[in-house]
Design an enzyme around this catalytic site. Structure first.
Site, PDB file in Angstrom:
ATOM      1  NE  ARG A 177      -3.414   8.782  -4.373  1.00 14.32           N
ATOM      2  CZ  ARG A 177      -2.086   8.636  -3.840  1.00 14.32           C
ATOM      3  NH1 ARG A 177      -1.346   7.736  -4.020  1.00 14.32           N
ATOM      4  NH2 ARG A 177      -1.167  10.099  -3.979  1.00 14.32           N
TER       5      ARG A 177
ATOM      6  CB  ILE B 295      -1.157   0.159   1.197  1.00 12.90           C
ATOM      7  CG1 ILE B 295      -0.469  -0.161   2.414  1.00 12.90           C
ATOM      8  CG2 ILE B 295      -1.854  -0.819   0.951  1.00 12.90           C
ATOM      9  CD1 ILE B 295      -1.319  -0.483   3.884  1.00 12.90           C
ATOM     10  CG  ASP B 296      -0.173   4.315  -2.679  1.00 13.31           C
ATOM     11  OD1 ASP B 296       0.496   3.613  -3.461  1.00 13.31           O
ATOM     12  OD2 ASP B 296      -1.160   5.080  -3.091  1.00 13.31           O
ATOM     13  CG  MET B 297       5.379   6.903   2.956  1.00 18.45           C
ATOM     14  SD  MET B 297       6.157   8.109   1.888  1.00 18.45           S
ATOM     15  CE  MET B 297       5.338   9.306   1.486  1.00 18.45           C
TER      16      MET B 297
ATOM     17  CB  THR C 294      -2.254   4.156   2.124  1.00 16.88           C
ATOM     18  OG1 THR C 294      -2.327   4.200   0.162  1.00 16.88           O
ATOM     19  CG2 THR C 294      -3.902   2.501   1.829  1.00 16.88           C
TER      20      THR C 294
END
Length: 304
Positions: free
Chosen positions: A237, A136-138, A140
């Protein structure tokens, strides 16, 4: 190196499917990686995953030795939701990168799990991503699955590929969604101009499907749950932005400024559901909302 001589029984079958059945210890996704890297040779030549095998083909499969791990373990506290001999489920905090990459070679989740697990991690994804099945994104937060051995990793990677892993995210988006539920079905690929972004307008986008439902309305903002049917980079997103409702705090796919002074998008991986690779039992893990997210909801409720 394994050598396989083909009979007429499998003639005409894709090589990745054939090898997945013939080499039960290797997952289809890993076989496709071996093909891409030129480690599978047919009659002296490398081939692609869609090559159709033929009677008399001589197939050589070379599985490379694991690379020596040179990522430094770091004593970083982990919020562990569940752990056993096969898997580890952690609640990733905001601002933490999942695995080392240019500019982020320390203080990542991988550095932390290397300290916690030692050498009890799968090596399928290489030296930079030991044990990591998905990411998962930094900015998130929420549930992330880690595998402690190759067998568990192969099984769960197949679950992920077959879309049988449950992944439900909570998010706050700009605007007031018209419908209480909906689906965004739009392919996602690399942005044609800005290569750091993803887009639904990419010429070679891959199939991507996100289901959403409204949890609470705040007039100019909406609290929603999104369930992933696929798992493309930045999928939620990009999809929510594509329908005019970017995620609050997302300055990449939404407004450049945020009145709430957030650190990135208000997106949380809340529910993760898997079939356990050893017991076969379906298990769900629920990561509590982080403090910033709960505080943001309270502020929005006070404005009603």
């Amino acid at each position: 190196m394994d050598k396989i001589n083909l009979t007429s029984q499998s003639s005409g079958e894709r090589i990745d499917r054939f090898l997945c059945r013939d080499l039960e210890s290797l997952s289809r996704s890993y076989i496709q990686k071996l093909l891409k890297d030129g480690n599978i040779i047919v009659n002296g030549k490398s081939v692609k995953a869609n090559y159709k095998v033929a009677e008399g083909d001589e197939i050589s499969v070379c599985v490379p030795d694991p690379e020596t791990l040179d990522i430094v373990p770091e004593d970083i506290p982990l919020d562990i939701l569940y752990e056993d001999d096969d898997i580890l489920v952690v609640n990733k905090p905001k601002g933490m990168v999942v695995h080392p990459s240019p500019g982020h070679y320390s203080h990542t989740l991988v550095n932390a799990i290397l300290y916690h697990c030692g050498d009890r991690l799968s090596g399928i994804n290489g030296v930079l991503r030991p044990g990591i099945v998905h990411r998962i994104d930094m900015d998130t937060t929420g549930s992330l699955l880690v595998c402690k051995n190759d067998r568990a990793h192969q099984i769960l990677a197949e679950e992920l590929k077959e879309h049988s892993i449950t992944r439900r995210y909570h998010a706050i988006v700009h605007g007031n969604l018209k419908a209480d539920t909906g689906t965004v079905n739009a392919p996602i690929g690399r942005h044609p101009v800005d290569r750091k972004k993803m887009s639904t307008k990419a010429p070679n986008g891959r199939n991507a499907i996100t289901h959403y439902k409204v949890l609470e309305r705040f007039g100019n903002y909406t609290y929603i749950e999104c369930e992933l049917e696929t798992g493309r980079t930045h999928q939620i997103r990009v999809h929510m932005s594509s329908i005019g409702h970017p995620i609050l705090g997302d300055t990449v796919y939404g407004p450049a400024k945020c009145q709430f002074r957030l650190q990135g998008q208000s997106l949380h991986a809340k529910i993760l559901g898997i079939t356990h690779p050893t017991t076969g039992e379906y298990m769900e893990f629920d990561a509590p909302l982080p403090e910033y997210f709960s505080d943001l909801l309270m502020r929005l409720r006070r404005k009603l």
